[in-house]
Motif scaffolding. Structure first.
Motif, PDB file in Angstrom:
ATOM      1  N   GLU A 172       3.458   4.003  17.966  1.00 35.41           N
ATOM      2  CA  GLU A 172       3.475   5.453  17.752  1.00 35.41           C
ATOM      3  C   GLU A 172       2.628   5.824  16.544  1.00 35.41           C
ATOM      4  OE1 GLU A 172       4.673   7.652  19.787  1.00 35.41           O
ATOM      5  OE2 GLU A 172       5.415   6.089  21.134  1.00 35.41           O
ATOM      6  N   ALA A 173       2.669   4.994  15.508  1.00 34.00           N
ATOM      7  CA  ALA A 173       1.843   5.245  14.322  1.00 34.00           C
ATOM      8  C   ALA A 173       0.360   5.165  14.665  1.00 34.00           C
ATOM      9  CB  ALA A 173       2.188   4.249  13.221  1.00 34.00           C
ATOM     10  N   GLU A 174       0.004   4.227  15.533  1.00 30.43           N
ATOM     11  CA  GLU A 174      -1.396   4.094  15.942  1.00 30.43           C
ATOM     12  C   GLU A 174      -1.863   5.328  16.716  1.00 30.43           C
ATOM     13  OE1 GLU A 174      -1.293   0.409  18.011  1.00 30.43           O
ATOM     14  OE2 GLU A 174      -1.841  -0.779  16.240  1.00 30.43           O
ATOM     15  N   LYS A 175      -0.972   5.937  17.490  1.00 26.00           N
ATOM     16  CA  LYS A 175      -1.334   7.179  18.198  1.00 26.00           C
ATOM     17  C   LYS A 175      -1.658   8.281  17.196  1.00 26.00           C
ATOM     18  CE  LYS A 175       1.681   6.484  22.229  1.00 26.00           C
ATOM     19  NZ  LYS A 175       2.854   7.057  22.940  1.00 26.00           N
ATOM     20  N   ILE A 176      -0.870   8.348  16.132  1.00 24.64           N
ATOM     21  CA  ILE A 176      -1.067   9.403  15.138  1.00 24.64           C
ATOM     22  C   ILE A 176      -2.373   9.199  14.383  1.00 24.64           C
ATOM     23  CG2 ILE A 176      -0.087  10.430  13.030  1.00 24.64           C
ATOM     24  CD1 ILE A 176       2.674   9.689  14.176  1.00 24.64           C
ATOM     25  N   ARG A 177      -2.815   7.953  14.288  1.00 24.15           N
ATOM     26  CA  ARG A 177      -4.100   7.689  13.632  1.00 24.15           C
ATOM     27  C   ARG A 177      -5.260   8.332  14.383  1.00 24.15           C
ATOM     28  NH1 ARG A 177      -3.737   1.194  12.544  1.00 24.15           N
ATOM     29  NH2 ARG A 177      -3.214   1.235  10.323  1.00 24.15           N
ATOM     30  N   LEU A 178      -5.086   8.555  15.685  1.00 24.13           N
ATOM     31  CA  LEU A 178      -6.177   9.083  16.504  1.00 24.13           C
ATOM     32  C   LEU A 178      -6.355  10.573  16.256  1.00 24.13           C
ATOM     33  CD1 LEU A 178      -5.337   7.278  19.864  1.00 24.13           C
ATOM     34  CD2 LEU A 178      -7.010   6.596  18.138  1.00 24.13           C
ATOM     35  N   GLY A 209      -0.588   8.352   9.961  1.00 25.17           N
ATOM     36  CA  GLY A 209      -0.533   7.171  10.825  1.00 25.17           C
ATOM     37  C   GLY A 209      -0.586   5.889  10.029  1.00 25.17           C
ATOM     38  N   ASP A 210      -1.465   5.847   9.021  1.00 28.92           N
ATOM     39  CA  ASP A 210      -1.564   4.652   8.163  1.00 28.92           C
ATOM     40  C   ASP A 210      -0.260   4.420   7.400  1.00 28.92           C
ATOM     41  OD1 ASP A 210      -4.154   4.306   8.996  1.00 28.92           O
ATOM     42  OD2 ASP A 210      -5.059   5.232   7.237  1.00 28.92           O
ATOM     43  N   LEU A 211       0.333   5.513   6.886  1.00 28.55           N
ATOM     44  CA  LEU A 211       1.591   5.378   6.142  1.00 28.55           C
ATOM     45  C   LEU A 211       2.700   4.838   7.043  1.00 28.55           C
ATOM     46  CD1 LEU A 211       3.505   5.849   3.734  1.00 28.55           C
ATOM     47  CD2 LEU A 211       3.752   8.217   4.521  1.00 28.55           C
ATOM     48  N   PHE A 212       2.877   5.441   8.209  1.00 36.87           N
ATOM     49  CA  PHE A 212       3.948   5.007   9.116  1.00 36.87           C
ATOM     50  C   PHE A 212       3.722   3.570   9.564  1.00 36.87           C
ATOM     51  CE2 PHE A 212       4.374   9.722  10.487  1.00 36.87           C
ATOM     52  CZ  PHE A 212       5.129   9.977   9.352  1.00 36.87           C
ATOM     53  N   PHE A 213       2.443   3.223   9.824  1.00 39.86           N
ATOM     54  CA  PHE A 213       2.129   1.862  10.249  1.00 39.86           C
ATOM     55  C   PHE A 213       2.549   0.864   9.178  1.00 39.86           C
ATOM     56  CE2 PHE A 213      -0.699  -1.746  11.108  1.00 39.86           C
ATOM     57  CZ  PHE A 213      -0.535  -1.885  12.476  1.00 39.86           C
ATOM     58  N   SER A 214       2.281   1.190   7.912  1.00 36.45           N
ATOM     59  CA  SER A 214       2.634   0.262   6.829  1.00 36.45           C
ATOM     60  C   SER A 214       4.147   0.151   6.660  1.00 36.45           C
ATOM     61  CB  SER A 214       1.990   0.715   5.518  1.00 36.45           C
ATOM     62  OG  SER A 214       2.588   1.898   5.031  1.00 36.45           O
ATOM     63  N   LEU A 215       4.876   1.242   6.957  1.00 32.23           N
ATOM     64  CA  LEU A 215       6.339   1.192   6.812  1.00 32.23           C
ATOM     65  C   LEU A 215       6.953   0.133   7.720  1.00 32.23           C
ATOM     66  CD1 LEU A 215       7.343   4.980   6.685  1.00 32.23           C
ATOM     67  CD2 LEU A 215       7.081   3.383   4.782  1.00 32.23           C
ATOM     68  N   GLY A 218       0.818  -1.210   0.000  1.00 27.88           N
ATOM     69  CA  GLY A 218       0.000   0.000   0.000  1.00 27.88           C
ATOM     70  C   GLY A 218       0.852   1.261   0.000  1.00 27.88           C
ATOM     71  N   HIS A 219       0.236   2.399  -0.327  1.00 31.56           N
ATOM     72  CA  HIS A 219       0.853   3.731  -0.275  1.00 31.56           C
ATOM     73  C   HIS A 219       1.928   3.955  -1.326  1.00 31.56           C
ATOM     74  CE1 HIS A 219      -1.227   4.511   3.503  1.00 31.56           C
ATOM     75  NE2 HIS A 219      -0.837   3.323   3.905  1.00 31.56           N
ATOM     76  N   MET A 220       2.046   3.080  -2.336  1.00 35.72           N
ATOM     77  CA  MET A 220       3.116   3.237  -3.319  1.00 35.72           C
ATOM     78  C   MET A 220       2.562   3.765  -4.635  1.00 35.72           C
ATOM     79  SD  MET A 220       5.505  -0.082  -2.642  1.00 35.72           S
ATOM     80  CE  MET A 220       6.334  -0.298  -1.064  1.00 35.72           C
ATOM     81  N   LEU A 221       3.240   4.742  -5.218  1.00 33.27           N
ATOM     82  CA  LEU A 221       2.848   5.289  -6.502  1.00 33.27           C
ATOM     83  C   LEU A 221       3.173   4.297  -7.622  1.00 33.27           C
ATOM     84  CD1 LEU A 221       4.135   8.955  -6.166  1.00 33.27           C
ATOM     85  CD2 LEU A 221       1.748   8.267  -6.396  1.00 33.27           C
TER      86      LEU A 221
END
Length: 371
Positions: free
Chosen positions: A176-182, A81-87, A36-39
């Protein structure tokens, strides 16, 4: 990398001198957009080199779309948050996070902030880079600390991501990514209390009554004076009938006594931050509370609200500030030896303090409890 716009779409283009550096497996994963998230990317042969073109048609650079409205900010937070989580899962696909181009010009989103899209370099990478620590070589830190994202990512979230990257802790990075999703809490609009309005109306009635008396209009004067007295009586009754705030009961039916007691009693609710540390001279655990708007920590007992006997601590080492129900800390030491959860504080910034964190000043470690 450069931007090219034409009748067939918009592309971010990167030149590659050696076609052998392209990795067919990585290219296939990117073309399928499995993580996901890739051009979408295209490899185009040139005269003396190859070009990798990333198609961002219909999208815009995220730095040109930073919103101000709370609802849109929260949408963009979720996208980050979704982007960082996938990384954090890229190494599971045998992909290195170091292949992501972390540059605000080349991270794209749509006008609805539904998702972020990145350029992923399909070249061969060192197997030792199949971890979250490899983000350190991508400009990731500069990207998330840039001023453009100051209203999107909070200081403690940025520090958490940096710390997880440096420690190579993929699980912490995901948290930390999940926190950013909030979503962030929208600022509370404070309305003037009805009692204050009534008090102002009572003053106005009194002034009008005096004016009527001066003009010898006694009946209107008496009516206005009576209305003023009624309004003042209403304000007094509202003040009397206010229910005093108490600290909620714990699971054992007792109420917590401020600041450090354990007796059962009802007390007025006081917001406070408690610092616990071990006194090295006596070996005892000491506690200090911060419940004022600001408090200084240091080794000068005259200049500081919280005095600690530590030769490694500056006379005035750190400044704590209370804003609403939140607490913040800033390093003002002479040697920049202030750490929050083992992250050295940048003296140019203020950091929000969370319950359960540790604060180190010099060689003294405080455990933080927010009541």
């Amino acid at each position: 990398m450069e931007i090219r716009k034409g009748p067939y779409g918009h592309f971010a283009v990167k030149k590659i001198d050696d076609i052998g550096s392209l990795h067919s497996y990585t290219r296939g994963i990117v073309e399928e957009n499995i993580p996901g998230h890739m051009l979408p990317l295209y490899v185009i042969p040139g005269m003396s080199s190859y070009e990798v073109s990333y198609d961002f048609s219909g999208l815009t650079s995220v730095f040109s779309l930073i919103p101000n409205e709370p609802s849109k900010i929260n949408k963009l937070r979720k996208a980050f948050g979704d982007l960082f989580f996938s990384l954090s899962f890229l190494p599971d696909y045998l992909l290195s996070p170091a292949s992501v181009a972390f540059d605000g010009r080349f991270i794209f989103t749509d006008e609805d902030y539904s998702e972020l899209k990145v350029c992923f370099d399909p070249v061969k990478t060192d197997p030792r880079d199949l971890n979250i620590r490899s983000l350190s070589s991508t400009g990731f830190r500069s990207f998330i600390t840039s001023g453009s994202l100051s209203g999107i990512l909070m200081p403690d979230e940025i520090d958490g991501l940096i710390y997880a990257t440096e420690q190579n802790d993929e699980e912490l990075f995901r948290k930390e990514a999940e926190k950013i999703r909030l979503p962030l809490e929208e600022p509370e609009v404070k309305h003037e209390l009805p009692s204050i309005l009534k008090f102002k109306a009572a003053i106005l009635m009194t002034v009008i009554s005096l004016i009527f008396t001066f003009l010898s209009f006694y009946i209107p004067s008496c009516l206005c004076a009576s209305a003023g007295l009624v309004l003042i009586a209403m304000v007094r009754n509202e003040a009397k009938n206010k229910t005093p705030a108490i600290i909620p009961e714990g699971s054992d039916g007792t109420r917590k006594e401020m600041l450090f007691g354990d007796k059962e009693r009802t007390v007025n609710a006081i917001d406070a931050l408690v610092l616990s540390y071990e006194d090295k001279a006596s070996g005892r655990t000491e506690q200090r509370a911060v419940y004022t708007d600001s408090a200084a920590i240091g080794s000068d007992r005259f200049l500081c609200d919280i005095y600690i006997e530590d030769p490694k601590t500056s006379p005035v080492h750190a400044l704590m500030r209370k804003s609403g129900r939140n607490y913040y800390v800033r390093d003002i030491s002479s040697d920049n030896m202030t750490f929050l959860d083992n992250i050295r504080l940048d003296a140019r910034r203020e950091y929000e303090i969370k319950n359960g964190q540790s604060l180190i000043c010099g060689e003294t470690e405080f455990r933080i409890e927010i009541l």
